[in-house]
Design an enzyme around this catalytic site. Structure first.
Site, PDB file in Angstrom:
ATOM      1  N   TRP A 131       0.811  -1.222   0.000  1.00 35.63           N
ATOM      2  CA  TRP A 131       0.000   0.000   0.000  1.00 35.63           C
ATOM      3  C   TRP A 131       0.841   1.267   0.000  1.00 35.63           C
ATOM      4  O   TRP A 131       0.314   2.355  -0.180  1.00 35.63           O
ATOM      5  CB  TRP A 131      -0.885   0.000   1.272  1.00 35.63           C
ATOM      6  CG  TRP A 131      -0.071  -0.389   2.468  1.00 35.63           C
ATOM      7  CD1 TRP A 131       0.039  -1.654   2.991  1.00 35.63           C
ATOM      8  CD2 TRP A 131       0.826   0.425   3.216  1.00 35.63           C
ATOM      9  NE1 TRP A 131       0.948  -1.658   4.024  1.00 35.63           N
ATOM     10  CE2 TRP A 131       1.444  -0.382   4.182  1.00 35.63           C
ATOM     11  CE3 TRP A 131       1.175   1.778   3.174  1.00 35.63           C
ATOM     12  CZ2 TRP A 131       2.390   0.087   5.097  1.00 35.63           C
ATOM     13  CZ3 TRP A 131       2.114   2.264   4.073  1.00 35.63           C
ATOM     14  CH2 TRP A 131       2.706   1.421   5.025  1.00 35.63           C
ATOM     15  N   ASN A 132       2.159   1.174   0.263  1.00 32.83           N
ATOM     16  CA  ASN A 132       2.885   2.408   0.604  1.00 32.83           C
ATOM     17  C   ASN A 132       3.070   3.362  -0.580  1.00 32.83           C
ATOM     18  O   ASN A 132       3.039   4.574  -0.400  1.00 32.83           O
ATOM     19  CB  ASN A 132       4.202   2.119   1.331  1.00 32.83           C
ATOM     20  CG  ASN A 132       5.168   1.308   0.526  1.00 32.83           C
ATOM     21  OD1 ASN A 132       4.774   0.645  -0.433  1.00 32.83           O
ATOM     22  ND2 ASN A 132       6.427   1.344   0.897  1.00 32.83           N
ATOM     23  N   LYS A 155      -2.879  -8.348  -7.184  1.00 34.36           N
ATOM     24  CA  LYS A 155      -3.464  -8.525  -5.842  1.00 34.36           C
ATOM     25  C   LYS A 155      -2.857  -7.384  -5.008  1.00 34.36           C
ATOM     26  O   LYS A 155      -1.700  -7.461  -4.575  1.00 34.36           O
ATOM     27  CB  LYS A 155      -3.106  -9.899  -5.249  1.00 34.36           C
ATOM     28  CG  LYS A 155      -3.732 -10.151  -3.872  1.00 34.36           C
ATOM     29  CD  LYS A 155      -2.834  -9.682  -2.759  1.00 34.36           C
ATOM     30  CE  LYS A 155      -3.417  -9.864  -1.380  1.00 34.36           C
ATOM     31  NZ  LYS A 155      -4.226  -8.713  -0.962  1.00 34.36           N
ATOM     32  N   GLY A 207       6.811  -6.235  -0.767  1.00 31.59           N
ATOM     33  CA  GLY A 207       6.194  -6.246   0.557  1.00 31.59           C
ATOM     34  C   GLY A 207       7.181  -6.723   1.594  1.00 31.59           C
ATOM     35  O   GLY A 207       8.397  -6.593   1.415  1.00 31.59           O
ATOM     36  N   SER A 208       6.662  -7.307   2.657  1.00 33.85           N
ATOM     37  CA  SER A 208       7.512  -7.708   3.773  1.00 33.85           C
ATOM     38  C   SER A 208       8.241  -9.015   3.459  1.00 33.85           C
ATOM     39  O   SER A 208       7.833  -9.778   2.583  1.00 33.85           O
ATOM     40  CB  SER A 208       6.650  -7.891   5.016  1.00 33.85           C
ATOM     41  OG  SER A 208       5.692  -8.894   4.764  1.00 33.85           O
ATOM     42  N   GLU A 229      10.750  -7.815  -4.041  1.00 40.32           N
ATOM     43  CA  GLU A 229      11.241  -6.520  -3.536  1.00 40.32           C
ATOM     44  C   GLU A 229      10.750  -6.425  -2.098  1.00 40.32           C
ATOM     45  O   GLU A 229       9.570  -6.161  -1.857  1.00 40.32           O
ATOM     46  CB  GLU A 229      10.644  -5.364  -4.352  1.00 40.32           C
ATOM     47  CG  GLU A 229      10.952  -5.398  -5.830  1.00 40.32           C
ATOM     48  CD  GLU A 229      12.392  -5.015  -6.146  1.00 40.32           C
ATOM     49  OE1 GLU A 229      13.162  -4.761  -5.206  1.00 40.32           O
ATOM     50  OE2 GLU A 229      12.729  -4.987  -7.334  1.00 40.32           O
ATOM     51  N   CYS A 263      10.445   1.534   1.710  1.00 37.26           N
ATOM     52  CA  CYS A 263      11.444   0.468   1.859  1.00 37.26           C
ATOM     53  C   CYS A 263      12.848   1.049   1.741  1.00 37.26           C
ATOM     54  O   CYS A 263      13.770   0.583   2.393  1.00 37.26           O
ATOM     55  CB  CYS A 263      11.210  -0.600   0.804  1.00 37.26           C
ATOM     56  SG  CYS A 263      11.151   0.078  -0.855  1.00 37.26           S
TER      57      CYS A 263
HETATM   58  P1  NAP Z   1       2.979  -7.026   3.509  1.00 37.72           P
HETATM   59  O1  NAP Z   1       2.184  -7.218   4.730  1.00 37.72           O
HETATM   60  O2  NAP Z   1       3.979  -8.033   3.156  1.00 37.72           O
HETATM   61  O3  NAP Z   1       1.916  -6.840   2.320  1.00 37.72           O
HETATM   62  C1  NAP Z   1       2.320  -6.679   0.974  1.00 37.72           C
HETATM   63  C2  NAP Z   1       1.367  -7.448   0.089  1.00 37.72           C
HETATM   64  O4  NAP Z   1       1.521  -8.835   0.340  1.00 37.72           O
HETATM   65  C3  NAP Z   1      -0.100  -7.144   0.358  1.00 37.72           C
HETATM   66  O5  NAP Z   1      -0.792  -7.207  -0.861  1.00 37.72           O
HETATM   67  C4  NAP Z   1      -0.530  -8.283   1.280  1.00 37.72           C
HETATM   68  O6  NAP Z   1      -1.909  -8.532   1.242  1.00 37.72           O
HETATM   69  C5  NAP Z   1       0.270  -9.428   0.692  1.00 37.72           C
HETATM   70  N1  NAP Z   1       0.562 -10.515   1.611  1.00 37.72           N
HETATM   71  C6  NAP Z   1       0.849 -10.445   2.935  1.00 37.72           C
HETATM   72  N2  NAP Z   1       1.122 -11.680   3.411  1.00 37.72           N
HETATM   73  C7  NAP Z   1       1.006 -12.541   2.372  1.00 37.72           C
HETATM   74  C8  NAP Z   1       1.150 -13.962   2.238  1.00 37.72           C
HETATM   75  N3  NAP Z   1       1.498 -14.721   3.267  1.00 37.72           N
HETATM   76  N4  NAP Z   1       0.935 -14.503   1.039  1.00 37.72           N
HETATM   77  C9  NAP Z   1       0.605 -13.742  -0.027  1.00 37.72           C
HETATM   78  N5  NAP Z   1       0.444 -12.405   0.040  1.00 37.72           N
HETATM   79  C10 NAP Z   1       0.656 -11.801   1.222  1.00 37.72           C
HETATM   80  O7  NAP Z   1       3.772  -5.669   3.522  1.00 37.72           O
HETATM   81  P2  NAP Z   1       3.241  -4.254   3.967  1.00 37.72           P
HETATM   82  O8  NAP Z   1       3.280  -4.189   5.439  1.00 37.72           O
HETATM   83  O9  NAP Z   1       1.970  -3.938   3.279  1.00 37.72           O
HETATM   84  O10 NAP Z   1       4.366  -3.321   3.309  1.00 37.72           O
HETATM   85  C11 NAP Z   1       5.474  -2.946   3.997  1.00 37.72           C
HETATM   86  C12 NAP Z   1       6.666  -3.801   3.652  1.00 37.72           C
HETATM   87  O11 NAP Z   1       6.913  -3.764   2.253  1.00 37.72           O
HETATM   88  C13 NAP Z   1       7.927  -3.265   4.291  1.00 37.72           C
HETATM   89  O12 NAP Z   1       8.705  -4.329   4.755  1.00 37.72           O
HETATM   90  C14 NAP Z   1       8.617  -2.556   3.136  1.00 37.72           C
HETATM   91  O13 NAP Z   1       9.992  -2.388   3.303  1.00 37.72           O
HETATM   92  C15 NAP Z   1       8.269  -3.446   2.004  1.00 37.72           C
HETATM   93  N6  NAP Z   1       8.416  -2.728   0.729  1.00 37.72           N
HETATM   94  C16 NAP Z   1       9.422  -3.063  -0.100  1.00 37.72           C
HETATM   95  C17 NAP Z   1       9.624  -2.376  -1.287  1.00 37.72           C
HETATM   96  C18 NAP Z   1      10.747  -2.714  -2.220  1.00 37.72           C
HETATM   97  O14 NAP Z   1      10.707  -2.272  -3.358  1.00 37.72           O
HETATM   98  N7  NAP Z   1      11.745  -3.468  -1.815  1.00 37.72           N
HETATM   99  C19 NAP Z   1       8.749  -1.342  -1.612  1.00 37.72           C
HETATM  100  C20 NAP Z   1       7.729  -1.029  -0.741  1.00 37.72           C
HETATM  101  C21 NAP Z   1       7.570  -1.737   0.431  1.00 37.72           C
HETATM  102  P3  NAP Z   1      -2.901  -7.993   2.406  1.00 37.72           P
HETATM  103  O15 NAP Z   1      -2.847  -6.521   2.368  1.00 37.72           O
HETATM  104  O16 NAP Z   1      -4.214  -8.547   2.007  1.00 37.72           O
HETATM  105  O17 NAP Z   1      -2.356  -8.566   3.686  1.00 37.72           O
END
Ligand code: NAP
Length: 466
Positions: A131-132, A155, A207-208, A229, A263
């Site tokens: 979402w960020n 998704k 994401g995470s 990422e 991130c």
């Molecule tokens: P997140 O909880 O991992 O969510 C990201 C996406 O993954 C969402 O669409 C989420 O869906 C989905 N998701 C979560 N758990 C999952 C699973 N077990 N299986 C499949 N899909 C899953 O991350 P966030 O808290 O939204 O974002 C913050 C993180 O993203 C931070 O760690 C940040 O550093 C990282 N990030 C990295 C980058 C990069 O380019 N490296 C860029 C931006 C952010 P739901 O919303 O439905 O849970």
């Protein structure tokens, strides 16, 4: 997690959505598969025309898209406008350059034969997005993907459903056929089934780290390629030869950009002992100067965190770090009010067992470390499971070379803050993930790199069988 728009500035639930039923999801997967069979046969020039149109819609209706982003995840309106503009840029960039990036490359194989390398589409790519940067993360995957002839299934994070639907609308209005880009309103529990589906060729996740592990594991079982990422805890190193005022100003911006939820935000500030006190004083002053408040209002620098859960997690990480011995130089407590606000915070003397030492803090919280010299600065920078970006401030050529060569990160920016750019590859090492987005490397991640051997005359020798 419910699929809903909850305004982070007020805590108010504005709209909720039902997840797709299994039948609706099946329909969309089939539509993607059907659309791919036609989209792959379109010329790159045809795709480019539509991609340019998508860029125009982003620019022309910037205000509408920006308000949507701010309403769903709380970034300041100014940041949201800039995000819409950057999405338009990535659309234009790939519209302008995909033809060259995807052109077949001749390889000299000798004799009467011609060798060539072709870059062909692979099918439907699932994008699991955060979402960020609710528009940018999606466009940086979709622009190269659609230009390469693939189709996209999004998704998106459950708290930005209207952004997801808006992006689908933009691609449709730009002229892409229905099914070339679809938003799937689903929970993360539906992702595994999609990865198992033979109509889906590959996946990209931003994401995470735990979410990345889960998607990579399932995709791996299906032998499907992934690009990940993931999180970061980027170092920002300041050496004695740096312009301290510029470094401190940029440091505050680099830590608090996107309300501290990036991130590639600088998170660990590693400062040479000779300038540590002078830098800390300037940096704390810059952090205190930032105005926290309504993200829709002009002049706000830092809006709320995106959800109550994120605000609570940041507050807990800071509390536990202070309990472990960290010193608070500014901020340190969540703010009152119905929204999910947290003030710019600086911690020093952070012990190794404190959460703020090793964990990613996804909010406007900086940690400052003192290094005796360049060896210790590099060792501290690399003392992290993450390896996404890094920013180093020095005017010394030897120091620059050592930072570039020795910091374990996907990106090193010298005398500048880390920022993604359509022209440069973006991604990390270690637990920050693998693969690259953007640049030419990004468009080549999800293509079939096909070797072609064309024999025009009678071959004198046959190539070895392998
Ligand atoms: P997140 O909880 O991992 O969510 C990201 C996406 O993954 C969402 O669409 C989420 O869906 C989905 N998701 C979560 N758990 C999952 C699973 N077990 N299986 C499949 N899909 C899953 O991350 P966030 O808290 O939204 O974002 C913050 C993180 O993203 C931070 O760690 C940040 O550093 C990282 N990030 C990295 C980058 C990069 O380019 N490296 C860029 C931006 C952010 P739901 O919303 O439905 O849970």
């Amino acid at each position: 997690m419910p699929i809903a728009t909850i305004n982070p500035a007020t805590g108010e639930t504005l709209r909720t959505f039902d997840a797709l039923t299994p039948e609706q999801l099946e329909h969309k997967l089939q539509r993607a598969s059907d659309a791919f069979s036609r989209h792959r046969r379109t010329s790159i020039a045809q795709r480019a025309e539509k991609m340019r149109r998508a860029g125009e819609l982003l620019d022309a209706e910037k205000e509408k898209w920006a308000r949507l982003m701010t309403m769903e995840m709380g970034k300041t309106l100014a940041a949201a406008r800039a995000e819409a503009e950057k999405c338009a840029w990535v659309c234009r960039h790939y519209a302008d350059h995909a033809e060259r990036m995807l052109a077949a490359r001749p390889v000299d194989v000798g004799g009467t034969a011609r060798g060539e390398v072709h870059f062909l589409p692979i099918g439907a790519v699932l994008a699991v997005m955060p979402w960020n940067f609710p528009f940018w993360q999606v466009f940086r995957f979709a622009a190269p993907g659609l230009m390469a002839g693939n189709v996209g299934l999004l998704k998106h994070a459950s708290n930005v459903p209207q952004c997801a639907l808006a992006i689908e609308e933009i691609f449709l209005r730009a002229g892409f056929e229905e099914g070339v880009f679809q938003a799937l309103l689903i929970g993360s529990d539906a992702v595994a089934g999609i990865l198992d589906d033979p109509r889906v060729a590959a996946a990209t996740l931003t994401g995470s780290t735990p979410a990345g592990q889960s998607v990579a594991e399932r995709a791996g079982r299906n032998l499907k390629k992934t690009v990940l990422e993931l999180g970061g805890s980027d170092p920002f190193i300041v050496m004695p030869s740096a312009d301290l005022d510029a470094a401190a100003r940029t440091a505050a911006r680099a830590r608090c950009i996107n309300n501290g939820q990036s991130c590639i935000a600088a998170k660990r500030f590693i400062v040479h002992a000779e300038v540590a006190d002078a830098f800390a004083e300037r940096f704390v002053a810059e952090m205190r100067r930032l105005r926290v408040g309504d993200p829709m209002a002009d002049g706000t620098d830092v809006g709320p965190l995106a959800t109550a859960a994120i605000r609570d997690e940041v507050a807990e990480q800071v509390r536990a770090s202070v309990k472990a011995g960290a010193r608070v130089l500014t901020g340190g407590e969540p703010m009152e009010g119905p929204g999910f606000f947290y003030p710019p915070t600086v911690l020093s003397e952070v012990p190794e067992d404190a959460p703020a030492y090793h964990e990613e803090v996804f909010g406007p919280v900086a940690t400052i470390f003192r290094a005796a010299g360049i060896d210790e600065a590099i060792a501290l920078a690399n003392d992290s499971v993450f390896g996404l970006g890094s920013s180093v401030w020095t005017r010394d050529e030897d120091e620059r070379r050592r930072f570039v060569d020795e910091i374990e990160a996907g990106m090193t920016y010298v005398n500048a803050m880390v920022a993604s750019d359509p022209r440069l590859p973006f991604g990390g090492v270690k637990q920050s993930g693998y693969g690259r987005e953007l640049g030419e490397f990004g468009i080549h991640e999800f293509v079939n790199i096909k070797s072609v051997w064309i024999e025009d005359g009678a071959p004198e020798t046959l190539p070895d069988a392998e």
